[in-house]
Design a protein around this motif. Structure first.
Motif, PDB file in Angstrom:
ATOM      1  N   VAL A  97       0.844  -1.187   0.000  1.00  0.00           N
ATOM      2  CA  VAL A  97       0.000   0.000   0.000  1.00  0.00           C
ATOM      3  C   VAL A  97       0.882   1.241   0.000  1.00  0.00           C
ATOM      4  N   ALA A  98       0.482   2.239  -0.779  1.00  0.00           N
ATOM      5  CA  ALA A  98       1.144   3.548  -0.770  1.00  0.00           C
ATOM      6  C   ALA A  98       0.213   4.524  -0.058  1.00  0.00           C
ATOM      7  N   ILE A  99       0.713   5.195   0.988  1.00  0.00           N
ATOM      8  CA  ILE A  99      -0.094   6.107   1.789  1.00  0.00           C
ATOM      9  C   ILE A  99       0.446   7.517   1.631  1.00  0.00           C
ATOM     10  N   ALA A 100      -0.419   8.458   1.244  1.00  0.00           N
ATOM     11  CA  ALA A 100      -0.008   9.842   1.069  1.00  0.00           C
ATOM     12  C   ALA A 100       0.222  10.513   2.423  1.00  0.00           C
ATOM     13  N   PHE A 101       1.169  11.425   2.480  1.00  0.00           N
ATOM     14  CA  PHE A 101       1.418  12.171   3.716  1.00  0.00           C
ATOM     15  C   PHE A 101       0.324  13.208   3.967  1.00  0.00           C
ATOM     16  N   SER A 102      -0.203  13.804   2.912  1.00  0.00           N
ATOM     17  CA  SER A 102      -1.198  14.858   3.070  1.00  0.00           C
ATOM     18  C   SER A 102      -2.517  14.291   3.592  1.00  0.00           C
ATOM     19  N   SER A 103      -3.037  14.893   4.650  1.00  0.00           N
ATOM     20  CA  SER A 103      -4.333  14.495   5.189  1.00  0.00           C
ATOM     21  C   SER A 103      -5.479  15.213   4.487  1.00  0.00           C
ATOM     22  N   ASN A 104      -5.160  16.083   3.531  1.00  0.00           N
ATOM     23  CA  ASN A 104      -6.194  16.826   2.807  1.00  0.00           C
ATOM     24  C   ASN A 104      -6.840  16.006   1.700  1.00  0.00           C
ATOM     25  N   ILE A 105      -6.220  14.886   1.326  1.00  0.00           N
ATOM     26  CA  ILE A 105      -6.798  14.017   0.299  1.00  0.00           C
ATOM     27  C   ILE A 105      -7.504  12.874   1.036  1.00  0.00           C
ATOM     28  N   ARG A 106      -8.792  12.994   1.194  1.00  0.00           N
ATOM     29  CA  ARG A 106      -9.552  11.993   1.941  1.00  0.00           C
ATOM     30  C   ARG A 106      -9.985  10.826   1.046  1.00  0.00           C
ATOM     31  N   SER A 107     -10.280  11.131  -0.222  1.00  0.00           N
ATOM     32  CA  SER A 107     -10.710  10.100  -1.167  1.00  0.00           C
ATOM     33  C   SER A 107     -10.349  10.541  -2.570  1.00  0.00           C
ATOM     34  N   LEU A 108     -10.648   9.712  -3.572  1.00  0.00           N
ATOM     35  CA  LEU A 108     -10.291  10.075  -4.945  1.00  0.00           C
ATOM     36  C   LEU A 108     -11.061  11.304  -5.426  1.00  0.00           C
ATOM     37  N   ARG A 109     -12.175  11.654  -4.765  1.00  0.00           N
ATOM     38  CA  ARG A 109     -12.900  12.877  -5.113  1.00  0.00           C
ATOM     39  C   ARG A 109     -12.040  14.123  -4.879  1.00  0.00           C
ATOM     40  N   ASP A 110     -11.037  14.037  -4.009  1.00  0.00           N
ATOM     41  CA  ASP A 110     -10.194  15.186  -3.666  1.00  0.00           C
ATOM     42  C   ASP A 110      -8.981  15.320  -4.575  1.00  0.00           C
ATOM     43  N   LEU A 111      -8.763  14.396  -5.473  1.00  0.00           N
ATOM     44  CA  LEU A 111      -7.590  14.454  -6.342  1.00  0.00           C
ATOM     45  C   LEU A 111      -7.738  15.559  -7.381  1.00  0.00           C
ATOM     46  N   ARG A 112      -6.627  16.258  -7.643  1.00  0.00           N
ATOM     47  CA  ARG A 112      -6.585  17.348  -8.609  1.00  0.00           C
ATOM     48  C   ARG A 112      -5.414  17.123  -9.571  1.00  0.00           C
ATOM     49  N   LYS A 113      -5.369  17.937 -10.598  1.00  0.00           N
ATOM     50  CA  LYS A 113      -4.302  17.824 -11.589  1.00  0.00           C
ATOM     51  C   LYS A 113      -2.927  17.989 -10.933  1.00  0.00           C
ATOM     52  N   ARG A 114      -2.855  18.787  -9.880  1.00  0.00           N
ATOM     53  CA  ARG A 114      -1.575  19.003  -9.204  1.00  0.00           C
ATOM     54  C   ARG A 114      -1.047  17.743  -8.509  1.00  0.00           C
ATOM     55  N   HIS A 115      -1.898  16.742  -8.350  1.00  0.00           N
ATOM     56  CA  HIS A 115      -1.471  15.495  -7.711  1.00  0.00           C
ATOM     57  C   HIS A 115      -0.918  14.476  -8.715  1.00  0.00           C
ATOM     58  N   LEU A 116      -0.899  14.844  -9.992  1.00  0.00           N
ATOM     59  CA  LEU A 116      -0.428  13.895 -11.011  1.00  0.00           C
ATOM     60  C   LEU A 116       1.004  13.432 -10.752  1.00  0.00           C
ATOM     61  N   GLY A 117       1.874  14.350 -10.349  1.00  0.00           N
ATOM     62  CA  GLY A 117       3.262  13.957 -10.085  1.00  0.00           C
ATOM     63  C   GLY A 117       3.347  12.887  -9.010  1.00  0.00           C
ATOM     64  N   MET A 118       2.570  13.027  -7.954  1.00  0.00           N
ATOM     65  CA  MET A 118       2.564  12.034  -6.882  1.00  0.00           C
ATOM     66  C   MET A 118       2.047  10.693  -7.386  1.00  0.00           C
ATOM     67  N   LEU A 119       0.952  10.706  -8.138  1.00  0.00           N
ATOM     68  CA  LEU A 119       0.359   9.459  -8.620  1.00  0.00           C
ATOM     69  C   LEU A 119       1.298   8.739  -9.588  1.00  0.00           C
ATOM     70  N   ARG A 120       1.936   9.493 -10.471  1.00  0.00           N
ATOM     71  CA  ARG A 120       2.895   8.880 -11.408  1.00  0.00           C
ATOM     72  C   ARG A 120       4.098   8.325 -10.651  1.00  0.00           C
ATOM     73  N   SER A 121       4.520   9.025  -9.611  1.00  0.00           N
ATOM     74  CA  SER A 121       5.647   8.556  -8.808  1.00  0.00           C
ATOM     75  C   SER A 121       5.298   7.255  -8.084  1.00  0.00           C
ATOM     76  N   ILE A 122       4.087   7.168  -7.540  1.00  0.00           N
ATOM     77  CA  ILE A 122       3.656   5.935  -6.879  1.00  0.00           C
ATOM     78  C   ILE A 122       3.711   4.765  -7.856  1.00  0.00           C
ATOM     79  N   LYS A 123       3.210   4.984  -9.060  1.00  0.00           N
ATOM     80  CA  LYS A 123       3.230   3.925 -10.082  1.00  0.00           C
ATOM     81  C   LYS A 123       4.664   3.507 -10.411  1.00  0.00           C
ATOM     82  N   ARG A 124       5.540   4.484 -10.590  1.00  0.00           N
ATOM     83  CA  ARG A 124       6.930   4.215 -10.967  1.00  0.00           C
ATOM     84  C   ARG A 124       7.699   3.523  -9.840  1.00  0.00           C
TER      85      ARG A 124
END
Length: 317
Positions: free
Chosen positions: A190-217
């Motif tokens: 499991v990959a867990i984000a440090f930010s507590s502001n992202i509660r669910s996928l509804r909170d994801l924004r374009k600015r989070h793309l770098g984090m999501l791509r990094s998790i995949k990589r």
């Protein structure tokens, strides 16, 4: 209480109250009971959940499997087919079952782990704003204290496989408690984000793309280096509704099919989420993930069940 339940003697104090669920697909039983040494007169016991699951057979044990049989019993024979029961010898290296304990267990835990009747609901953006978002916001920080303990290194620090310390877009990767840490075919991280502001996928924004791509990589790199699972060997997905409201990504062997959490509706592939965010606009309006109607299964023990079931009457095809 849970920190004291580390040996056979303490586990044998478990008093069964009732069976919450039986899952033939994962060979697991979930039990409700207590570990109280003695129930004081007039007081309620401290409830605990005990989930016992048979560990999978590993391909790495194939050459030792038959020699390690302690006993067999004949069941039946028909032409070329024979059926037997078998018992493996006790082994300190290869456990027969994995035991998960929640103690003390709250009413919310008990409902979550109980057998449930499922319905499929449509969550429109309006229903999210009116019903789901306030439900998520009402959860106290104590409900995810165990997540905070992991992120701060208070617990499970030795299990962390990768860590990006950025407070807004960082995350860490570690084995999920569902995995036995041995059987690669059922690998589960499991990959867990440090930010507590992202509660669910509804909170994801374009600015989070770098984090999501990094998790995949990084997930692919870690799994390749440690367990030899190559390209295409992983399935990465995000739950909605999630089991806890702090953003995390499930990282599972692509051949593992032993979890209801990977069914259509609840599991959203990380690649699909990335693609949606990539085509999202740059404006300040509603994002794609905010504006979508999400369809998923909801159990009758879930805190959202009654409100969401009733709200379905408002929707028109």
């Amino acid at each position: 209480m849970a920190n004291l339940l580390k040996d056979l003697e303490s586990l044998r104090k478990f008093k069964l109250h009732r069976i919450l669920n039986e899952d033939p697909s994962t060979h697991a039983l979930t039990l409700l009971g207590s570990f109280d040494a003695e129930d004081k007169e007039g007081s309620e016991p401290t409830l605990s959940i005990l989930r016992i699951e048979k560990t999978p057979l590993s391909a790495g044990d194939a050459d030792r499997l038959v020699p390690s049989l302690a006993n067999v019993r004949f069941i039946e024979n028909n032409d070329i087919y024979t059926w037997l029961f078998g018992w493996l010898e006790a082994s300190s290296e290869k456990p027969d079952v994995k035991i998960n304990i929640i103690s003390p267990a709250t009413d919310i835990h008990i409902r979550k782990y109980s057998a449930q009747r499922l319905i499929v609901v449509n969550e429109t953006p309006e229903l999210y704003e009116r019903i789901v978002k306030p439900y998520i916001a009402a959860f106290p920080p104590s409900r995810t204290r165990w997540v905070t303990d992991i992120l701060t290194g208070k617990t499970e620090a030795e299990k962390v496989l990768f860590k990006d310390d950025c407070p807004d877009y960082g995350y860490l990767i570690l084995p999920d408690m569902k995995w036995d840490l041995t059987t690669v075919s059922s690998l589960y991280l499991v990959a867990i984000a440090f930010s507590s502001n992202i509660r669910s996928l509804r909170d994801l924004r374009k600015r989070h793309l770098g984090m999501l791509r990094s998790i995949k990589r990084e997930a692919a790199r870690v799994v390749k280096e440690r367990w030899g699972v190559g390209r295409g060997g992983l399935r990465l997905f995000v739950h909605y509704q999630p089991s806890y409201y702090h953003f995390h990504v499930h990282i599972v062997n692509a051949n593992y099919a032993g979890s209801m959490g990977m069914t259509v509706g609840q599991a959203h592939l990380l690649d699909d989420i990335i693609s949606l965010l990539e085509v999202d606009g740059e404006g300040d309006g509603r994002t794609i993930l905010e504006g979508m109607t999400l369809t998923y299964g909801l159990g009758d023990q879930h805190g959202l069940f009654t409100a969401m079931e009733g709200a379905q009457d408002e929707l028109r095809e």
